[in-house]
Design an enzyme around this catalytic site. Sequence first.
Site, PDB file in Angstrom:
ATOM      1  CD  GLN A 192       3.030  39.636 -13.050  1.00  0.00           C
ATOM      2  OE1 GLN A 192       4.031  40.400 -12.838  1.00  0.00           O
ATOM      3  NE2 GLN A 192       3.087  38.441 -12.769  1.00  0.00           N
ATOM      4  NE  ARG A 199      14.270  52.592   2.829  1.00  0.00           N
ATOM      5  CZ  ARG A 199      14.423  53.887   3.328  1.00  0.00           C
ATOM      6  NH1 ARG A 199      15.193  54.572   2.843  1.00  0.00           N
ATOM      7  NH2 ARG A 199      13.082  54.393   3.998  1.00  0.00           N
ATOM      8  CE  LYS A 243       3.166  38.186 -19.755  1.00  0.00           C
ATOM      9  NZ  LYS A 243       1.434  38.018 -19.878  1.00  0.00           N
ATOM     10  N   GLY A 244       4.773  33.951 -22.978  1.00  0.00           N
ATOM     11  CA  GLY A 244       5.521  32.855 -22.774  1.00  0.00           C
ATOM     12  C   GLY A 244       5.721  32.192 -24.224  1.00  0.00           C
ATOM     13  CG  ASP A 266      -3.010  35.017 -18.058  1.00  0.00           C
ATOM     14  OD1 ASP A 266      -1.856  34.699 -17.623  1.00  0.00           O
ATOM     15  OD2 ASP A 266      -3.857  35.079 -17.428  1.00  0.00           O
ATOM     16  N   GLY A 300       2.204  32.964 -14.931  1.00  0.00           N
ATOM     17  CA  GLY A 300       2.417  31.421 -15.514  1.00  0.00           C
ATOM     18  C   GLY A 300       2.137  31.593 -16.986  1.00  0.00           C
ATOM     19  CG  HIS A 301       5.033  33.296 -18.598  1.00  0.00           C
ATOM     20  ND1 HIS A 301       5.997  34.098 -18.821  1.00  0.00           N
ATOM     21  CD2 HIS A 301       3.963  34.052 -18.066  1.00  0.00           C
ATOM     22  CE1 HIS A 301       5.688  35.465 -18.575  1.00  0.00           C
ATOM     23  NE2 HIS A 301       4.574  35.398 -18.022  1.00  0.00           N
TER      24      HIS A 301
END
Length: 430
Positions: free
Chosen positions: A223, A142, A16-17, A13, A40-41
């Site tokens: 993140q 896997r 970055k967005g 938070d 959440g951006h």
Amino acid sequence: MPGSVIIGTQWGDEGKGRFTDYLAKDVTHCVRYQGGHNAGHTIVVDGEVFKLQLVPSGVLYPGVTPVIGNGVVVDPAVLIKELDMLESKGVSTKPLRLSGNAHLIMPYHQELDRAYERKLGKNKLGTTMRGIGPTYADKALRVGLRVQDLLDPKIFRQKLDLVLREKNPLLSRVYNRLPFNANDIADHFLAMVPRLEPHIDDTVHIVHKALDAGEWVLFEGAQATYLDLDHGTYPYVTSSNPISGAVCAGAGVGPRSIERIVGVVKAYTTRVGAGPFPAELHHGNVVADALVDRGREYGTNTGRRRRPGWLDLVMVKHAAKLNTCTELAITKLDVLSEFDELKVCVGYLGADGTTYDHVPYHQTVLHHVMPVYETLPGWKVDIEHADRLEDLPQEARDYVSFIEKFCGVPISFVSVGPGRTQTVVLKQEV
Ligand code: GDP
Ligand code: IMO
Ligand code: MG
């Protein structure tokens, strides 16, 4: 222009967005390489707010191809909802490319995320409950289902049957939860295929083609460094590697394709969820409450109140090294405008009197360190309208300069408000 990466240097938070959106105006591709809809951006354009969880933040520019890389974990229903939201706001999502190798978040992953958290009781991690951890665990085991499996209904049902043979007894016998019906899940997921199929692609090839053509590809981290599975405050971390090195695995490029690494630094510190936080200021502390109020520090995704603290430069400096940041971008400088003086954490004092100028590797030590602060003067004037460095008061410039000198990494941008245009571009020298 080769690849550029945006990463968070704290606990997420950081903004970055908004910086991905800012830099995306000059790129051809914007690529998510890890995480899922735990992210959440937020991007604010002309007052309109876009909250993105899965779709890369470059989507708002018509010329940009948004790419969800192989390292991302995808809840297809959430993705479709996000595409609908964007379309309803007039944003074309047609160019979105979704890696066929990305893993699917299944309903039992979300149920297990909740069950694990409940089992941990007061030791819970405070996850976003999106099923992120169990999905990455199945990828490593896997037994994960991938986006490409949606294109082969027979294989999809076979894999699901097999995996539910283990998940259902685990859920019902260990966690006392209801088992899942394979047919119900398969019907629900396969019904989404017509909507998803036009987006499913070989994203590695797409990224290589762009890089080979000399186009600028922007990789958008979700993140942040201290939520990194290997380098964060384990176990209070996410289940992927947000650090810049993980672009290679999560998008399928080699390290030499990456030239520019922008570390986003919030001008103070926040964290959502549990875990150590040396510079934390607790609920009720005047500065803590002011940071939360002024910075609107509530999770974009879960609405939880973020835990606040002064800027911890010990962490940021270490993050700059872990990511080999070529530059830093400071966000939310405007939030600090009301304080007479500002503290920055420049070291730690251990419980046994040891001083640290770096982040101690041992969790027990980190849990008990006290922050060592340096105090800098505040500026006490609004800076939301600053366009250029010269518009910022000297004290604000000194604050930025302090960060730059302490971390030894040039600062390229400072943001003074959530809007796209509230960005001050700096020269290399502050
Ligand atoms: P991300 O997850 O790193 O993209 O960050 P988030 O979007 O979760 O959180 C950042 C929040 O701060 C969002 O609400 C942004 O709109 C807001 N924001 C970003 N930059 C600034 C800034 O410079 N000033 C202020 N006041 N708010 C900002
Ligand atoms: P963006 O990209 C802040 C935190 C959760 C929890 C821990 C593990 O918006 O910065 P998970 O659901 O990933 O297993 O939860 O990680 N967390 C975030 N905190 N911003 C995020 O993303 C986060 N994504 C996960 O709160 O502490
Ligand atoms: Mg966020």
